[in-house]
Design a protein around this motif. Structure first.
Motif, PDB file in Angstrom:
ATOM      1  N   UNK A  90      55.993  12.017   0.693  1.00 27.56           N
ATOM      2  CA  UNK A  90      57.024  12.459   1.628  1.00 27.56           C
ATOM      3  C   UNK A  90      58.041  11.337   1.813  1.00 27.56           C
ATOM      4  N   UNK A  91      59.297  11.701   2.150  1.00 24.57           N
ATOM      5  CA  UNK A  91      60.365  10.688   2.204  1.00 24.57           C
ATOM      6  C   UNK A  91      61.208  10.815   3.472  1.00 24.57           C
ATOM      7  N   UNK A  92      61.438   9.650   4.093  1.00 21.30           N
ATOM      8  CA  UNK A  92      62.477   9.505   5.112  1.00 21.30           C
ATOM      9  C   UNK A  92      63.560   8.649   4.472  1.00 21.30           C
ATOM     10  N   UNK A  93      64.698   9.258   4.147  1.00 17.53           N
ATOM     11  CA  UNK A  93      65.773   8.565   3.438  1.00 17.53           C
ATOM     12  C   UNK A  93      66.898   8.219   4.402  1.00 17.53           C
ATOM     13  N   UNK A  94      67.313   6.970   4.371  1.00 21.40           N
ATOM     14  CA  UNK A  94      68.411   6.541   5.233  1.00 21.40           C
ATOM     15  C   UNK A  94      69.707   7.248   4.854  1.00 21.40           C
ATOM     16  N   UNK A  95      70.597   7.338   5.833  1.00 23.08           N
ATOM     17  CA  UNK A  95      71.930   7.870   5.574  1.00 23.08           C
ATOM     18  C   UNK A  95      72.766   6.814   4.868  1.00 23.08           C
ATOM     19  N   UNK A  96      73.812   7.187   4.136  1.00 15.28           N
ATOM     20  CA  UNK A  96      74.106   8.544   3.694  1.00 15.28           C
ATOM     21  C   UNK A  96      73.042   8.993   2.699  1.00 15.28           C
ATOM     22  N   UNK A  97      72.782  10.276   2.669  1.00 12.28           N
ATOM     23  CA  UNK A  97      71.715  10.789   1.823  1.00 12.28           C
ATOM     24  C   UNK A  97      71.861  10.357   0.372  1.00 12.28           C
ATOM     25  N   UNK A  98      73.093  10.372  -0.126  1.00 12.07           N
ATOM     26  CA  UNK A  98      73.328  10.115  -1.551  1.00 12.07           C
ATOM     27  C   UNK A  98      74.771   9.662  -1.744  1.00 12.07           C
ATOM     28  N   UNK A  99      75.160   9.520  -2.983  1.00  9.47           N
ATOM     29  CA  UNK A  99      76.535   9.144  -3.309  1.00  9.47           C
ATOM     30  C   UNK A  99      77.456  10.358  -3.345  1.00  9.47           C
ATOM     31  N   UNK A 100      76.882  11.533  -3.559  1.00 11.36           N
ATOM     32  CA  UNK A 100      77.674  12.757  -3.646  1.00 11.36           C
ATOM     33  C   UNK A 100      76.767  13.965  -3.462  1.00 11.36           C
TER      34      UNK A 100
END
Length: 339
Positions: A90-100
């Motif tokens: 499972x993942x908690x990803x920091x913002x921003x989620x991605x580059x696009x």
């Protein structure tokens, strides 16, 4: 007694605050941390009594944690998240989620394909004043909300000048993708996450020559965002501008009342018995670190109870569409339709 979740943290810049949140949570065990900075790894491991350290996040994933926080530079969010999800984590990803938005879509697909939870770290949703206002909106205190304005403006504060943070190829952008993402997300969440329909944006770089190193991102951005249901949202954000001081705000206008959050103060504007009234709810504001801890506690509960987290990958993808649209509009000088 429930078995504790095995947790890892990847990236110890902002990730050190995730680490503190996990260490303070009785339902998890921090089993490993990863960072390319060996000295930082040793310091954090000693301070928080972490048993295992890794200079490669792939090695941490091989230890089979249940959950990881990903707090790497923005350009690594998508590949690291997808690798973790494919590893069954499972993942908690920091913002921003991605580059696009395309990267964000691949992350969402990986979460669904591997039946794992992907939550985007947007800690402003866990501010006390935001949660109080959210409940009031759900109780129809403001009526139909049709106009909103939000922003986070700094007088001076270009972070990490010359590092990946100010390089478009590795960060994705400037204050819009750093600060604006928080306020646009918070505003949309408060009013029910209406889907974006179009954006008209502008960006400016007027202070880059005052700093050392490569800065090829904007220092101020603004946008007019049209949301489904005819809702209009104006957003502004800066790292450097001639304003009195740094400040963040959300303002909402509805058919029964209005509301604004300025700093940690919430005020409701409405009418009672034919009289205009201003209401200031009583609450204790949360410190920033406590918002991160609350965010982590929420995700841990969602994983245990098999519930959907408050901030989903799909919502993060919608946000990336907005940010991408604003930059595209600024480049092309026209309104960009979304969706």
């Amino acid at each position: 007694m429930k078995k504790k979740l095995r947790v890892g943290v990847i990236g110890l810049g902002l990730g050190r605050h995730h680490l503190a949140g996990y260490v303070g949570n009785d339902e998890v065990d921090v089993v490993g941390i990863a960072d390319v900075n060996g000295e930082l790894l040793r310091t954090m491991a000693q301070e928080y009594h972490v048993p295992n350290t890794y200079t490669s996040y792939t090695d941490l994933l091989k230890s089979q944690p249940d959950l990881v926080s990903i707090a790497l530079p923005n350009y690594l969010h998508a590949p690291a998240t997808i690798d973790a999800l494919k590893a069954g984590v499972h993942v908690l990803c920091e913002k921003p989620m991605a580059m696009n938005a395309a990267e964000a879509q691949r992350m969402v697909n990986a979460a669904h394909g591997n039946k794992r939870v992907l939550m985007i770290a947007l800690n402003n949703r866990f501010r006390t004043e935001a949660q109080v206002l959210k409940k009031l909106i759900e109780e129809d205190v403001l009526g139909e909300i049709y106009y909103a304005k939000t922003g986070w403006m700094r007088r001076r504060g270009i972070p990490g000048a010359g590092t990946w943070f100010t390089q478009k190829a590795r960060s994705g952008g400037g204050p819009l993708i750093d600060l604006g993402v928080h306020m646009i997300d918070l505003t949309r969440w408060l009013i029910g996450n209406p889907k974006p329909k179009s954006v008209l944006g502008a960006t400016y770089a007027k202070f880059s020559d005052t700093e050392q190193g490569v800065i090829d991102v904007e220092d101020l951005a603004m946008a007019f965002i049209k949301l489904e249901g005819g809702i209009s949202l104006i957003a502004e954000t800066s790292w450097a501008s001639h304003v009195p001081s740094e400040g963040a705000y959300v303002k909402l206008i509805g058919t029964k009342g209005g509301a604004e959050i300025i700093g940690d103060k919430l005020t409701i504007y409405t009418e009672m018995h034919g009289q205009q009234v201003d209401i200031t709810p009583a609450y204790t504001p949360r410190a920033w670190a406590d918002c991160i801890a609350a965010e982590i506690a929420h995700l841990v509960t969602c994983i245990r109870d098999k519930k959907t987290p408050m901030s989903t990958g799909e919502q993060g993808m919608e946000m990336m569409k907005i940010l991408e649209g604003i930059y595209k509009s600024a480049d092309q000088g026209k309104t960009i339709k979304i969706g």
